[in-house]
Scaffold this active site. Structure first.
Site, short mmCIF file in Angstrom:
data_model
loop_
_atom_site.label_atom_id
_atom_site.label_comp_id
_atom_site.label_asym_id
_atom_site.label_seq_id
_atom_site.Cartn_x
_atom_site.Cartn_y
_atom_site.Cartn_z
CE LYS A 25 -3.42 3.02 0.87
NZ LYS A 25 -4.42 3.37 -0.41
CE LYS A 49 -2.57 7.81 7.42
NZ LYS A 49 -3.05 6.69 6.86
P1 NAP Z 1 -11.23 9.69 8.41
O1 NAP Z 1 -12.56 9.88 7.97
O2 NAP Z 1 -10.19 10.96 9.10
O3 NAP Z 1 -11.60 8.64 9.65
C1 NAP Z 1 -10.70 8.40 10.74
C2 NAP Z 1 -11.22 7.27 11.97
O4 NAP Z 1 -10.06 7.13 12.94
C3 NAP Z 1 -12.33 8.25 12.35
O5 NAP Z 1 -13.46 7.20 12.82
C4 NAP Z 1 -11.52 8.47 14.05
O6 NAP Z 1 -12.55 8.53 15.10
C5 NAP Z 1 -10.76 7.38 13.94
N1 NAP Z 1 -9.38 7.70 15.03
C6 NAP Z 1 -8.49 8.66 14.66
N2 NAP Z 1 -7.72 8.47 15.96
C7 NAP Z 1 -8.12 7.46 16.52
C8 NAP Z 1 -7.71 7.00 17.90
N3 NAP Z 1 -6.52 7.62 18.51
N4 NAP Z 1 -8.53 6.20 18.41
C9 NAP Z 1 -9.42 5.51 17.83
N5 NAP Z 1 -10.15 6.10 16.81
C10 NAP Z 1 -9.43 6.82 16.01
O7 NAP Z 1 -10.34 8.97 7.78
P2 NAP Z 1 -10.60 7.69 6.54
O8 NAP Z 1 -10.60 8.45 5.36
O9 NAP Z 1 -11.97 6.89 6.96
O10 NAP Z 1 -9.29 6.85 6.50
C11 NAP Z 1 -9.04 5.60 7.20
C12 NAP Z 1 -7.69 5.07 6.84
O11 NAP Z 1 -8.07 4.40 5.77
C13 NAP Z 1 -6.75 5.82 6.95
O12 NAP Z 1 -5.47 5.02 7.31
C14 NAP Z 1 -6.59 6.23 5.53
O13 NAP Z 1 -5.08 6.59 5.12
C15 NAP Z 1 -6.76 4.70 4.74
N6 NAP Z 1 -7.77 5.18 3.57
C16 NAP Z 1 -8.56 6.38 3.15
C17 NAP Z 1 -9.01 6.45 2.06
C18 NAP Z 1 -9.95 7.75 1.44
O14 NAP Z 1 -10.02 7.97 0.30
N7 NAP Z 1 -10.39 8.47 2.71
C19 NAP Z 1 -8.22 5.58 1.05
C20 NAP Z 1 -7.52 4.47 1.19
C21 NAP Z 1 -7.09 4.47 2.40
P3 NAP Z 1 -13.13 10.03 15.56
O15 NAP Z 1 -14.48 10.31 14.54
O16 NAP Z 1 -13.31 9.92 16.91
O17 NAP Z 1 -12.28 11.02 14.85
#
Ligand code: NAP
Length: 295
Positions: free
Chosen positions: A166, A234
């Protein structure tokens, strides 16, 4: 299957909803209360969500978040039963993944890293691609869950190899996009019409999945987040950390990281990573065509 889904961010919310839609018995948990998935049970701690579940699936921001969810107070570890499977679809450090897997295996459970490719649109439509590291029998057992959330799984080898792959993929995306953005900036400054430049890209070998996907947004100067700049930043840190750990030099990426640093300082972190174009245009004295949004 009886599944716990931990983390209801942009990706996790859609992934959990697709598990419910496919008929699985799902319990969800999110750090900040107030998020829910219709048809799923709502847990107040990761341990409560994980109790008596066959599979515990996580999709949270970063390495520290995964550690917190698994091993923090009321974390998954305290509720893990022998034979359960922990799956991580966050993008995190490959070396930390190995440490987490070791602790999970000490409880008689197994660990699979399954980061995803495809943005929020693919998550919503169940079209994600999973990049998977883990043992064959364990990954086989997860088949119905992968099928509910994605269109393909790519097996990379044992635990940790999914995260490693990844990072390699996102390294290419960051550099390919930056090449596209620099080419657009230079050619605009040299007087080439931007739509014609995109037409040239589309019809020659410089075309790529990244330019196909980003061109319409870039032409409209629409930086609504599909993959937020803060998350790509990140990931760039994860790549540079992995490179340092393994004594690999990545000079192109080091320079791109500086651009992300400045983009973050200038308030673009919550826009799409395509917004690095705005900085290049500013430095080149090019006036932006349209107003950008952060959604
Ligand atoms: P996001 O919308 O920013 O959501 C992040 C999630 O992680 C939220 O539920 C947040 O909870 C939780 N979180 C953050 N810090 C935490 C902690 N210390 N303890 C517990 N929960 C915590 O991110 P996302 O876009 O869904 O992405 C999630 C993952 O998938 C990331 O690693 C990202 O790199 C990967 N990803 C994302 C995409 C994309 O297009 N978005 C594509 C591929 C991969 P709160 O609601 O409390 O903040």
């Amino acid at each position: 299957m009886r599944v716990a889904f931990l983390g209801l961010g942009i990706m996790g919310h859609s992934m959990a909803a697709n598990l419910v839609k496919a008929g699985h018995e799902v319990a969800v948990w999110n750090r900040t209360p107030g998020k829910q998935v219709e048809g799923a049970a709502l847990a107040t701690t990761p341990a409560e969500a994980a109790r008596r579940r066959e599979v515990v699936w996580m999709c949270v921001s970063d390495t520290a978040a995964v550690e917190q969810v698994l091993f923090g107070p009321d974390g998954v570890e305290s509720a893990l039963e022998s034979g359960a499977i922990v799956v991580d679809s966050s993008t995190i450090s490959p070396s930390a993944t190995l440490q987490f897997a070791e602790r999970v295996r000490a409880k008689g459970a197994d660990y699979v890293d399954a980061p995803v490719t495809g943005s929020k649109i693919a998550a919503a439509s169940g079209q994600l691609i999973f990049i998977v590291g883990g043992s064959d029998p364990t990954v086989e057992r997860l088949g119905p869950l992968f099928a509910a959330m994605g269109k393909k799984i790519i097996r990379m080898g044992e635990t940790g190899k999914g995260q490693a792959c990844k990072l390699g993929g996102n390294l290419m995306i960051a550099l390919i996009y930056e090449g596209f953005a620099e080419a657009l900036t230079l050619t605009t400054k040299l007087g080439v019409d931007r739509e014609r430049m995109v037409e040239f890209v589309n019809n020659t070998m410089v075309r790529s999945g990244v330019t196909d996907y980003k061109a319409p947004f870039v032409l409209n100067h629409d930086f609504t987040p599909n993959f937020p700049l803060r998350l790509m930043h990140k990931d760039i840190h994860l790549m540079l950390d992995a490179a340092r750990e393994h004594r690999v030099k990545l000079p192109g990426l080091e320079t791109v990281e500086e651009i992300y640093e400045i983009a973050t300082e200038e308030g673009h972190a919550d826009q799409d990573y395509a917004a690095t174009l705005v900085l290049l245009e500013k430095w080149a004295g090019i006036e932006a065509k349209a107003v950008t949004s952060t959604e």
